[in-house]
Design a protein around this motif. Structure first.
Motif, mmCIF file in Angstrom:
data_model
loop_
_atom_site.group_PDB
_atom_site.id
_atom_site.type_symbol
_atom_site.label_atom_id
_atom_site.label_comp_id
_atom_site.label_asym_id
_atom_site.label_seq_id
_atom_site.Cartn_x
_atom_site.Cartn_y
_atom_site.Cartn_z
ATOM 1 N N THR A 29 43.180 8.696 -2.892
ATOM 2 C CA THR A 29 41.958 8.278 -3.575
ATOM 3 C C THR A 29 40.841 9.299 -3.378
ATOM 4 O O THR A 29 40.175 9.703 -4.344
ATOM 5 C CB THR A 29 41.494 6.907 -3.044
ATOM 6 O OG1 THR A 29 42.489 5.928 -3.325
ATOM 7 C CG2 THR A 29 40.181 6.486 -3.688
ATOM 8 N N SER A 42 40.015 5.887 -8.405
ATOM 9 C CA SER A 42 39.219 4.878 -7.707
ATOM 10 C C SER A 42 39.820 3.487 -7.832
ATOM 11 O O SER A 42 39.402 2.565 -7.132
ATOM 12 C CB SER A 42 37.791 4.856 -8.261
ATOM 13 O OG SER A 42 37.774 4.400 -9.612
ATOM 14 N N TYR A 43 40.825 3.349 -8.706
ATOM 15 C CA TYR A 43 41.400 2.014 -8.909
ATOM 16 C C TYR A 43 42.902 1.940 -8.671
ATOM 17 O O TYR A 43 43.377 1.136 -7.856
ATOM 18 C CB TYR A 43 41.076 1.506 -10.313
ATOM 19 C CG TYR A 43 41.768 0.210 -10.643
ATOM 20 C CD1 TYR A 43 41.456 -0.957 -9.938
ATOM 21 C CD2 TYR A 43 42.760 0.133 -11.607
ATOM 22 C CE1 TYR A 43 42.097 -2.157 -10.208
ATOM 23 C CE2 TYR A 43 43.409 -1.060 -11.889
ATOM 24 C CZ TYR A 43 43.082 -2.196 -11.196
ATOM 25 O OH TYR A 43 43.722 -3.376 -11.455
ATOM 26 N N TYR A 44 43.679 2.773 -9.343
ATOM 27 C CA TYR A 44 45.127 2.577 -9.368
ATOM 28 C C TYR A 44 45.828 2.782 -8.021
ATOM 29 O O TYR A 44 46.704 1.975 -7.657
ATOM 30 C CB TYR A 44 45.754 3.458 -10.451
ATOM 31 C CG TYR A 44 45.409 2.950 -11.834
ATOM 32 C CD1 TYR A 44 46.072 1.842 -12.372
ATOM 33 C CD2 TYR A 44 44.401 3.538 -12.580
ATOM 34 C CE1 TYR A 44 45.741 1.353 -13.627
ATOM 35 C CE2 TYR A 44 44.056 3.057 -13.837
ATOM 36 C CZ TYR A 44 44.726 1.960 -14.353
ATOM 37 O OH TYR A 44 44.379 1.461 -15.581
ATOM 38 N N ALA A 47 45.114 -0.376 -6.113
ATOM 39 C CA ALA A 47 45.814 -1.540 -6.653
ATOM 40 C C ALA A 47 47.268 -1.558 -6.189
ATOM 41 O O ALA A 47 47.816 -2.613 -5.843
ATOM 42 C CB ALA A 47 45.740 -1.530 -8.180
ATOM 43 N N TYR A 91 42.619 -7.128 -5.790
ATOM 44 C CA TYR A 91 42.777 -5.706 -6.085
ATOM 45 C C TYR A 91 44.133 -5.415 -6.720
ATOM 46 O O TYR A 91 44.244 -4.628 -7.666
ATOM 47 C CB TYR A 91 42.622 -4.916 -4.789
ATOM 48 C CG TYR A 91 42.115 -3.507 -4.939
ATOM 49 C CD1 TYR A 91 41.898 -2.915 -6.177
ATOM 50 C CD2 TYR A 91 41.840 -2.743 -3.802
ATOM 51 C CE1 TYR A 91 41.425 -1.622 -6.286
ATOM 52 C CE2 TYR A 91 41.361 -1.436 -3.902
ATOM 53 C CZ TYR A 91 41.165 -0.891 -5.143
ATOM 54 O OH TYR A 91 40.690 0.400 -5.244
ATOM 55 N N PRO A 97 39.948 -2.634 -13.854
ATOM 56 C CA PRO A 97 39.299 -1.676 -12.949
ATOM 57 C C PRO A 97 38.037 -2.282 -12.334
ATOM 58 O O PRO A 97 37.155 -2.748 -13.061
ATOM 59 C CB PRO A 97 38.950 -0.499 -13.862
ATOM 60 C CG PRO A 97 39.889 -0.630 -15.029
ATOM 61 C CD PRO A 97 40.082 -2.107 -15.218
ATOM 62 N N ILE A 98 37.948 -2.290 -11.021
ATOM 63 C CA ILE A 98 36.828 -2.949 -10.361
ATOM 64 C C ILE A 98 36.210 -2.051 -9.299
ATOM 65 O O ILE A 98 36.850 -1.150 -8.758
ATOM 66 C CB ILE A 98 37.260 -4.271 -9.689
ATOM 67 C CG1 ILE A 98 38.471 -4.048 -8.776
ATOM 68 C CG2 ILE A 98 37.535 -5.343 -10.719
ATOM 69 C CD1 ILE A 98 38.917 -5.266 -8.013
ATOM 70 N N LYS A 99 34.936 -2.312 -9.045
ATOM 71 C CA LYS A 99 34.215 -1.723 -7.925
ATOM 72 C C LYS A 99 33.906 -2.855 -6.954
ATOM 73 O O LYS A 99 33.557 -3.956 -7.361
ATOM 74 C CB LYS A 99 32.906 -1.070 -8.388
ATOM 75 C CG LYS A 99 33.081 0.047 -9.402
ATOM 76 C CD LYS A 99 33.770 1.252 -8.805
ATOM 77 C CE LYS A 99 33.831 2.406 -9.810
ATOM 78 N NZ LYS A 99 34.573 3.582 -9.281
ATOM 79 N N TRP A 100 34.026 -2.551 -5.670
ATOM 80 C CA TRP A 100 33.790 -3.558 -4.644
ATOM 81 C C TRP A 100 32.394 -3.420 -4.058
ATOM 82 O O TRP A 100 31.891 -2.317 -3.882
ATOM 83 C CB TRP A 100 34.803 -3.406 -3.512
ATOM 84 C CG TRP A 100 36.208 -3.753 -3.883
ATOM 85 C CD1 TRP A 100 37.154 -2.923 -4.390
ATOM 86 C CD2 TRP A 100 36.826 -5.043 -3.795
ATOM 87 N NE1 TRP A 100 38.320 -3.602 -4.611
ATOM 88 C CE2 TRP A 100 38.150 -4.902 -4.255
ATOM 89 C CE3 TRP A 100 36.387 -6.291 -3.355
ATOM 90 C CZ2 TRP A 100 39.045 -5.969 -4.298
ATOM 91 C CZ3 TRP A 100 37.271 -7.359 -3.389
ATOM 92 C CH2 TRP A 100 38.582 -7.192 -3.859
ATOM 93 N N ARG A 147 34.323 -0.819 -16.425
ATOM 94 C CA ARG A 147 34.402 -1.020 -14.979
ATOM 95 C C ARG A 147 33.651 -2.292 -14.611
ATOM 96 O O ARG A 147 32.563 -2.555 -15.117
ATOM 97 C CB ARG A 147 33.823 0.186 -14.236
ATOM 98 C CG ARG A 147 34.599 1.463 -14.494
ATOM 99 C CD ARG A 147 33.921 2.650 -13.866
ATOM 100 N NE ARG A 147 34.595 3.887 -14.243
ATOM 101 C CZ ARG A 147 34.161 5.098 -13.911
ATOM 102 N NH1 ARG A 147 33.062 5.216 -13.188
ATOM 103 N NH2 ARG A 147 34.809 6.170 -14.282
#
Length: 246
Positions: A29, A42-44, A47, A91, A97-100, A147
């Motif tokens: 990442t 930033s996502y896959y 996940a 996740y 696609p998410i931001k935490w 996002r």
């Protein structure tokens, strides 16, 4: 006997596999984001890491309601917070696609903290009202191009699996940016690992994604209107909890 076998498997096999996966995910990442691939990296990788965590701990997953989400749409996701495995369940299996938004202390974890910063996750600073507001402003700035943001409005993990009082931050962000709020109900993470415990047990996990709702227009965003939306979405999440958590 079964508990003994599982605990032996967990600490001797699952944890080492999880540790290796965590290090590899953080490295991939961070490097991918540094090289300009933030949208993908930033996502896959995260996940996949989350799915590996559920698989190696022998926790089967069921997801309902993905059809309620529109591809390419940004959302403010809100969810109940039953335990540490909430993160893996969301996740790994949300499919968006998410931001935490996470505690600032996460930044101190070797490799993981750096990867989170490179991925654009929001590290919440609650040392003052001004610092907290900066975190909210930063979160809103990340909501673009499909996002989404995931927030636990309870603020901390439940001690009994039941819902506790919701905070307003998620609703303020959704209202400010006029983004739909998508409620999520999680069942099962409480049984895998309870707050404050180092004991883990395999258990089925379930995630229900409810139809999104729009926040009030900015001009109509009175304290009462936001509270009404908060109460509505909290009830929606509560309605899909397993009976033992109601």
């Amino acid at each position: 006997m079964i508990k003994v076998l599982y605990r032996t498997y967990f600490w001797l096999i699952a944890i080492p596999l999880y540790a290796v996966a965590t290090f590899a995910t953080a490295l991939i990442t961070a490097v991918g984001c540094l090289l300009g691939g933030e949208k993908f990296f930033s996502y896959y990788p995260g996940a996949l890491w989350a799915r590996v965590a559920c698989i190696v701990t022998l926790c089967p997953v069921r997801v309902r309601g993905r059809e309620n989400l529109k591809k390419g749409q940004s959302y403010v996701f809100i969810s109940n917070h039953q335990g540490a495995f909430d993160i893996f369940l969301i996740y790994g299996y949300l499919g968006a696609p998410i931001k935490w938004m996470m505690r600032k202390g996460v930044a101190k974890i070797p490799f993981v903290g750096f990867a989170c910063r490179m991925a654009g996750f929001i590290l919440v600073d609650n040392t003052s009202a001004r610092a907290a507001q900066r975190s909210v402003t930063e979160a809103g700035a990340r909501l673009r191009n499909g996002r989404s943001l995931i927030i636990f409005p309870e603020g901390s993990r439940s001690h009994d699996g039941r819902l506790s009082r919701f905070k307003r931050g998620a609703y303020q962000i959704a209202t400010e940016h006029q983004l739909p709020i998508a409620p999520i109900t999680l069942n099962g993470p409480f049984h895998v690992n309870r707050s404050g415990s180092w004991a883990f047990s395999p258990h089925r996990l379930e995630m229900i994604i409810h139809p999104p709702v729009m926040p009030p227009q900015k001009t109509d965003a009175t304290k009462e209107a936001i509270q009404e939306l908060l109460d509505e979405t909290q009830q929606t999440i509560h309605s899909a909890l397993w009976d033992e958590f109601k």
